[in-house]
Design a protein around this motif. Structure first.
Motif, PDB file in Angstrom:
ATOM      1  N   SER A   1       0.848  -1.198   0.000  1.00 61.42           N
ATOM      2  CA  SER A   1       0.000   0.000   0.000  1.00 61.42           C
ATOM      3  C   SER A   1       0.880   1.243   0.000  1.00 61.42           C
ATOM      4  CB  SER A   1      -0.905  -0.020   1.230  1.00 61.42           C
ATOM      5  OG  SER A   1      -0.127  -0.128   2.400  1.00 61.42           O
TER       6      SER A   1
ATOM      7  N   HIS B   1       2.288   3.378   1.830  1.00 58.51           N
ATOM      8  CA  HIS B   1       2.776   3.760   3.150  1.00 58.51           C
ATOM      9  C   HIS B   1       4.289   3.640   3.201  1.00 58.51           C
ATOM     10  CE1 HIS B   1      -1.432   2.781   4.192  1.00 58.51           C
ATOM     11  NE2 HIS B   1      -1.278   3.805   5.016  1.00 58.51           N
TER      12      HIS B   1
ATOM     13  N   THR C   1      10.669  -4.743  18.636  1.00 58.33           N
ATOM     14  CA  THR C   1      10.597  -4.139  17.304  1.00 58.33           C
ATOM     15  C   THR C   1       9.301  -3.348  17.197  1.00 58.33           C
ATOM     16  OG1 THR C   1      11.868  -5.901  16.275  1.00 58.33           O
ATOM     17  CG2 THR C   1      10.442  -4.622  14.834  1.00 58.33           C
ATOM     18  N   LYS C   2       9.432  -2.077  16.851  1.00 57.23           N
ATOM     19  CA  LYS C   2       8.222  -1.282  16.592  1.00 57.23           C
ATOM     20  C   LYS C   2       8.111  -0.989  15.102  1.00 57.23           C
ATOM     21  CE  LYS C   2       6.398   1.908  19.193  1.00 57.23           C
ATOM     22  NZ  LYS C   2       6.410   3.109  20.032  1.00 57.23           N
ATOM     23  N   THR C   3       6.938  -1.284  14.560  1.00 61.43           N
ATOM     24  CA  THR C   3       6.696  -1.053  13.135  1.00 61.43           C
ATOM     25  C   THR C   3       5.738   0.119  12.974  1.00 61.43           C
ATOM     26  OG1 THR C   3       7.026  -3.383  12.631  1.00 61.43           O
ATOM     27  CG2 THR C   3       5.796  -2.084  11.024  1.00 61.43           C
ATOM     28  N   THR C   4       6.113   1.084  12.152  1.00 59.56           N
ATOM     29  CA  THR C   4       5.263   2.257  11.936  1.00 59.56           C
ATOM     30  C   THR C   4       4.829   2.347  10.480  1.00 59.56           C
ATOM     31  OG1 THR C   4       6.464   3.431  13.671  1.00 59.56           O
ATOM     32  CG2 THR C   4       5.151   4.771  12.168  1.00 59.56           C
ATOM     33  N   TRP C   5       3.541   2.563  10.305  1.00 61.84           N
ATOM     34  CA  TRP C   5       2.993   2.797   8.963  1.00 61.84           C
ATOM     35  C   TRP C   5       2.727   4.283   8.832  1.00 61.84           C
ATOM     36  CZ3 TRP C   5       0.931  -1.329   5.630  1.00 61.84           C
ATOM     37  CH2 TRP C   5       1.118  -2.631   6.157  1.00 61.84           C
ATOM     38  N   HIS C   6       3.474   4.940   7.978  1.00 59.61           N
ATOM     39  CA  HIS C   6       3.304   6.371   7.790  1.00 59.61           C
ATOM     40  C   HIS C   6       2.687   6.618   6.409  1.00 59.61           C
ATOM     41  CE1 HIS C   6       4.301  10.623   7.479  1.00 59.61           C
ATOM     42  NE2 HIS C   6       4.466  10.616   8.783  1.00 59.61           N
ATOM     43  N   PRO C   7       1.649   7.465   6.361  1.00 56.26           N
ATOM     44  CA  PRO C   7       0.973   7.644   5.072  1.00 56.26           C
ATOM     45  C   PRO C   7       1.861   8.342   4.046  1.00 56.26           C
ATOM     46  CG  PRO C   7       0.147   9.219   6.661  1.00 56.26           C
ATOM     47  CD  PRO C   7       1.045   8.291   7.411  1.00 56.26           C
TER      48      PRO C   7
ATOM     49  N   ILE D   1       2.916  12.540  14.366  1.00 52.56           N
ATOM     50  CA  ILE D   1       2.790  11.093  14.167  1.00 52.56           C
ATOM     51  C   ILE D   1       4.006  10.388  14.766  1.00 52.56           C
ATOM     52  CG2 ILE D   1       2.927   9.254  12.417  1.00 52.56           C
ATOM     53  CD1 ILE D   1       1.186  10.995  10.606  1.00 52.56           C
TER      54      ILE D   1
ATOM     55  N   VAL E   1       3.012  -2.132  16.845  1.00 49.26           N
ATOM     56  CA  VAL E   1       2.654  -1.570  15.542  1.00 49.26           C
ATOM     57  C   VAL E   1       1.965  -0.231  15.737  1.00 49.26           C
ATOM     58  CG1 VAL E   1       1.320  -1.895  13.415  1.00 49.26           C
ATOM     59  CG2 VAL E   1       2.363  -3.874  14.543  1.00 49.26           C
ATOM     60  N   VAL E   2       2.371   0.752  14.953  1.00 45.75           N
ATOM     61  CA  VAL E   2       1.697   2.055  14.961  1.00 45.75           C
ATOM     62  C   VAL E   2       1.186   2.326  13.557  1.00 45.75           C
ATOM     63  CG1 VAL E   2       1.978   4.531  15.281  1.00 45.75           C
ATOM     64  CG2 VAL E   2       3.187   2.948  16.794  1.00 45.75           C
ATOM     65  N   TRP E   3      -0.128   2.501  13.468  1.00 44.39           N
ATOM     66  CA  TRP E   3      -0.709   2.874  12.177  1.00 44.39           C
ATOM     67  C   TRP E   3      -1.006   4.364  12.214  1.00 44.39           C
ATOM     68  CZ3 TRP E   3      -3.104  -2.057  13.818  1.00 44.39           C
ATOM     69  CH2 TRP E   3      -2.724  -3.141  13.008  1.00 44.39           C
ATOM     70  N   SER E   4      -0.481   5.111  11.268  1.00 46.98           N
ATOM     71  CA  SER E   4      -0.830   6.518  11.282  1.00 46.98           C
ATOM     72  C   SER E   4      -1.708   6.851  10.088  1.00 46.98           C
ATOM     73  CB  SER E   4       0.413   7.390  11.331  1.00 46.98           C
ATOM     74  OG  SER E   4       1.455   6.804  10.619  1.00 46.98           O
ATOM     75  N   ASN E   5      -2.800   7.530  10.400  1.00 46.79           N
ATOM     76  CA  ASN E   5      -3.859   7.851   9.432  1.00 46.79           C
ATOM     77  C   ASN E   5      -4.321   6.622   8.655  1.00 46.79           C
ATOM     78  OD1 ASN E   5      -3.358  10.341  10.420  1.00 46.79           O
ATOM     79  ND2 ASN E   5      -3.097  11.351   8.446  1.00 46.79           N
ATOM     80  N   THR E   6      -4.253   5.485   9.306  1.00 47.95           N
ATOM     81  CA  THR E   6      -4.782   4.248   8.747  1.00 47.95           C
ATOM     82  C   THR E   6      -4.921   3.272   9.908  1.00 47.95           C
ATOM     83  OG1 THR E   6      -4.504   2.562   7.048  1.00 47.95           O
ATOM     84  CG2 THR E   6      -2.526   3.224   8.221  1.00 47.95           C
TER      85      THR E   6
ATOM     86  N   LYS F   1      -3.798  -2.438   8.792  1.00 48.30           N
ATOM     87  CA  LYS F   1      -3.099  -2.754   7.541  1.00 48.30           C
ATOM     88  C   LYS F   1      -2.075  -3.848   7.845  1.00 48.30           C
ATOM     89  CE  LYS F   1      -4.109   0.206   4.089  1.00 48.30           C
ATOM     90  NZ  LYS F   1      -5.459   0.477   4.590  1.00 48.30           N
ATOM     91  N   PHE F   2      -1.974  -4.818   6.926  1.00 44.82           N
ATOM     92  CA  PHE F   2      -1.034  -5.914   7.118  1.00 44.82           C
ATOM     93  C   PHE F   2      -0.276  -6.147   5.821  1.00 44.82           C
ATOM     94  CE2 PHE F   2      -4.849  -6.504   9.641  1.00 44.82           C
ATOM     95  CZ  PHE F   2      -4.328  -6.590  10.923  1.00 44.82           C
TER      96      PHE F   2
END
Lengths: 289, 506
Positions: free
Chosen positions: A136, A138, A280-286, B456, B467-472, B475-476
């Motif tokens: 996606s 991200h 482990t920290k996983t970050t999803w940034h738009p 963020i 896990v940190v989802w930002s503006n979502t 999601k996987f």
């Protein structure tokens, strides 16, 4: 021949950047290589442990907030301070039966180990962090983050090198810790606390207690505000090993055991000792306009 | 009265009917959806399934079977064999034999090719798996079709490629397989969780004994057929069905080297305790109570969609569900109003209908548990709001539910409900929001909504979650590591980090 009376040092504990005696008022005798009494060490209690954990917890956020560069410099500073006090530590090891050559080797290896981990402070993130090519739109990345507060049983043998080897990888990654020193040889650990105290290590980052392993094990492994338990004993009795693991289930404490036989060997240091105490920290940034 | 005005009156008598959605959503019933059923004609499944051991289907030793219901109809779908100690012994033996004789001696690149085959076979039969997943577990076909099954295939595809590249994964170390992995998976994403477990285990050279959840074993046994089709060496994958006792036999088996478990924190702790004092490695993916933090500068409409996705995705049967909403005080009323409006439009019903947003609760047991929590919430003094949608008379269905006026210590705020139930709290400063977000024993995943990138990162770095989802949200991706801090588990699945739990580093 001078008839000056020597000033003897009282060995206390190290918690929150101070050197308190155990609140319990208890002591146990420490002997030299010839069974002569060397000192009265603190026989720490559950309450001492709890106080130390509070100090470690309070210090953790600030310590982790330091830049990686700064943490590296502080570890380097510990090495510098130890180098200038080499003679004192060699002498102290000699009193418990070390030959001079072996004592010197241990102190020098301890200094080198601190330098080794000082250098890792701003590199393990680069080696073990990842950028993940998700499908996606991200920007997705995973970074190691410290677990928090780690309770540590320092190795029973190698009172200085063992202690440094378990402490350095834990704190270089932004954790704080409460260390129970070698039960039989606790004095180097308390002298090492004096080194820490003059090395810009913030109070509470490393806390060192002395006392009986069998007594404190239960409290060190059941404390619910502690994130991990680290021990090394290659010859631990099965019953005790099981007790550690069982107690850890209470709050899903991470248990790490490194049964190292020779603390001067290569297997005694690696970046994996750091990542063993990282999440482990996983970050999803738009990504978008 | 002139001709013109008569005409005008006639026009006015007709009720107003928009031809496209107006700026304000209208909920007065103009927007009924027709049924859009997914056909299940081409889907095949047997009346009864045996265990998959050593490459073939074999009857359980005690010859006992248990029924699996379709939770949307409460009718029996099929039945599965109950594996007992003897069956587990057999499965572990066959996995050990496969590990020693074929799998660990196979060229890594060839090992990878088998895993690629599995990925392709799932893709080829994707729709069949999606339909079965919805029939067996109750999740909407849209989700099983667009999320579960494609992600499962992607997972095998991703890890297949790792098989011959492990030397690049662990700097300075050589990775060796552990041996036999015992894997126990939950009922919320049956095939996907199977993929999360089996793909990295096989890629690193281990063999597996996997137990699917007792209410959702169907796709795992269909996957066993794929293993046969792929020509996977016998015993590399073994699938045993059963409930807690079967799982316990796996956990306590002496010849298993590693346990991988996904499920509740309660059971995770029991497993961790069972493994105390042994050399078995383990990973645990456990419960959560995900915080979803909405700042004042967030894009609100997008955030509301995100909140809905965070908590109502898969009926809220998601360990990382955003079940605790934190809204900055200034926008709280607006967000709650928008959220209620949006909840009114959600369609609850037949999982096989392509329009369905929320399917059936997975089992009667879970249905009762959710209802218990609704009662607890009301008794704790919280205000409950449920959408007024129609729900089917048979099957286990639950309306999307919102609780406001909750306190940090309320049980519905602290405990995992695992259903479509959201609690709403407010905060003033970022510090307060973060403090509240971190105030549970869990630490799996969470969301941050703001227009400001720096916020963020700052908020994300202070939330104690894996896990940190930002503006979502929710999601996987196979390349993205997943797993918890604190009591949400130990270890990571997915990505390079997901290889680590299956190797010895030398």
């Amino acid at each position: 021949m001078s008839d000056r009376i020597e000033v003897l040092k009282t060995y206390k504990t190290y918690a929150g950047g101070n050197f308190p005696r155990t609140e319990s008022g208890r002591y146990y005798k420490v002997y030299d290589g010839n069974d002569n009494i060397l000192a009265n060490a603190c026989q720490c209690s559950r309450k001492d442990l709890r106080d130390a954990v509070v100090a470690a917890r309070n210090a953790q956020k600030g310590w982790n907030g330091r830049s990686a560069y700064n943490r590296g410099q502080i570890l380097y500073r510990i090495a510098e301070m130890l180098e200038t006090r080499k003679a004192q530590f060699i002498e102290e090891l000699e009193t418990i039966g070390y030959k001079t050559k072996k004592a010197k080797a241990e102190v020098e290896a301890s200094i080198d180990r601190l330098i080794y981990y000082a250098g890792w402070s701003d590199k393990y993130q680069q080696v073990f962090g990842t950028i993940n090519p998700v499908s996606s739109s991200h920007f997705n990345f995973s970074m190691p983050e410290p677990m928090g507060v780690v309770n540590v049983w320092a190795p029973e043998e190698r009172p200085l090198l063992g202690l440094v080897s378990v402490m350095a990888p834990v704190i270089v990654g932004g954790n704080t810790c409460v260390i129970l020193a070698s039960e039989k040889y606790p004095l180097s650990a308390i002298s090492f606390a004096e080194v820490l105290n003059s090395s810009d290590v913030p109070g509470g980052v490393v806390n060192i207690l002395t006392g009986f392993r069998d007594e404190l094990l239960e409290h060190m492994t059941t404390h619910k505000d502690v994130n991990a338990f680290f021990y090394t004993d290659p010859n631990i009795v099965q019953e005790q090993r099981k007790q550690i693991d069982e107690n850890a289930t209470l709050n899903l404490k991470r248990v790490r055991r490194k049964p190292v036989e020779d603390w001067e060997s290569e297997e005694a240091q690696s970046p994996y000792y750091i990542t063993d105490f990282q999440e482990t920290k996983t970050t999803w940034h738009p990504v978008g306009l | 009265m002139s001709e013109d005005s008569k005409q005008a009156e006639a026009v006015e008598e007709k009720p107003y009917k928009p031809t496209s959605p107006s700026t304000k959503l209208n909920f007065d019933g103009f927007w009924d959806y027709d049924d859009a059923p997914q056909s299940a004609d081409h889907v095949e499944y047997k009346d009864q399934y045996e265990l998959f051991i050593g490459g073939e289907f074999v009857a359980p030793e005690k010859d006992r079977y248990f029924d699996s219901l379709n939770p949307a109809t409460e009718e029996k779908l099929t039945s599965f064999g109950e594996a007992t100690q003897q069956d587990i012994d057999k499965a572990v033996k066959s996995a050990r034999k496969a590990f020693d004789k074929s799998w660990s001696t196979l060229e890594p690149k060839e090992r990878g090719k088998y895993i690629f085959r599995l990925a392709r076979l799932i893709q080829e039969r994707a729709r069949e798996f999606a339909v079965l997943e919805s029939m067996d577990g109750g999740k909407p076909i849209r989700e099983s079709r667009d999320v579960d099954v494609p992600l499962a295939a992607a997972h095998f595809f991703y890890y297949a490629g790792w098989a011959d590249k492990l030397d690049y994964a662990f700097p300075g170390k050589k990775a060796k397989p552990l041996g036999v992995a015992g894997q126990i998976i939950p009922w919320n994403f049956p095939l996907l969780m199977l993929a999360w477990k089996i793909a990295p285990a096989l890629a690193t050279g281990n063999t597996v004994v996997l137990k699917p959840a007792e209410t959702t074993s169907l796709t795992a046994l269909k996957f066993a057929e794929l293993c046969q089709d792929a020509g996977l060496p016998d015993g590399v994958v073994n699938i045993v069905t059963g409930a807690g006792q079967t799982g316990s036999a796996i956990v306590n088996h002496d010849d298993i080297d590693k346990i991988a478990f996904t499920g509740s924190t309660e059971v995770g702790k029991i497993i961790k305790k069972s493994l105390a004092g042994t050399d078995k490695r383990y990973t645990l993916e456990l419960g959560g109570k995900g915080p979803n933090i909405i700042f004042e500068d967030a894009p609100l409409d997008q955030a509301v969609e995100g909140i809905v996705n965070a908590i109502f995705f898969n009926q809220g049967h998601v360990c990382c569900a955003g079940s605790r909403l934190f809204v900055q005080e200034g926008i709280a009323d607006t967000v709650v109003q928008k959220l209620r409006d949006r909840m009114e439009t959600l369609i609850v019903g037949d999982p096989l209908d392509k329009n369905t947003d929320i399917g059936a609760i997975n089992s009667e047991q879970q249905y009762n548990k959710i209802n218990e929590y609704l009662e607890i919430g009301v008794n704790e003094g919280a205000e409950m709001y449920q959408s007024s949608c129609k729900i089917p008379e048979t099957g286990y269905f639950c309306r999307p539910t919102l609780f406001t006026n909750v306190g940090q210590s309320n049980r519905i705020v602290q405990e995992e409900i695992f259903g479509p139930v959201l609690t709403v709290q407010t905060f003033r400063t970022a510090e307060e929001g973060i403090e509240k977000a971190n105030n549970t024993p869990y630490g799996l995943a969470g969301g941050v909504w703001t227009d400001k990138g720096s916020k963020i990162f700052k908020t994300g770095s202070e939330i104690r979650n894996g896990v940190v989802w930002s503006n979502t949200y929710n999601k996987f991706d196979p390349t993205s590591p997943f797993g918890g801090y604190k009591e949400s588990g130990e270890g990571r699945e997915g990505g390079l980090q997901g290889l680590y739990p299956y190797v010895n580093l030398q």
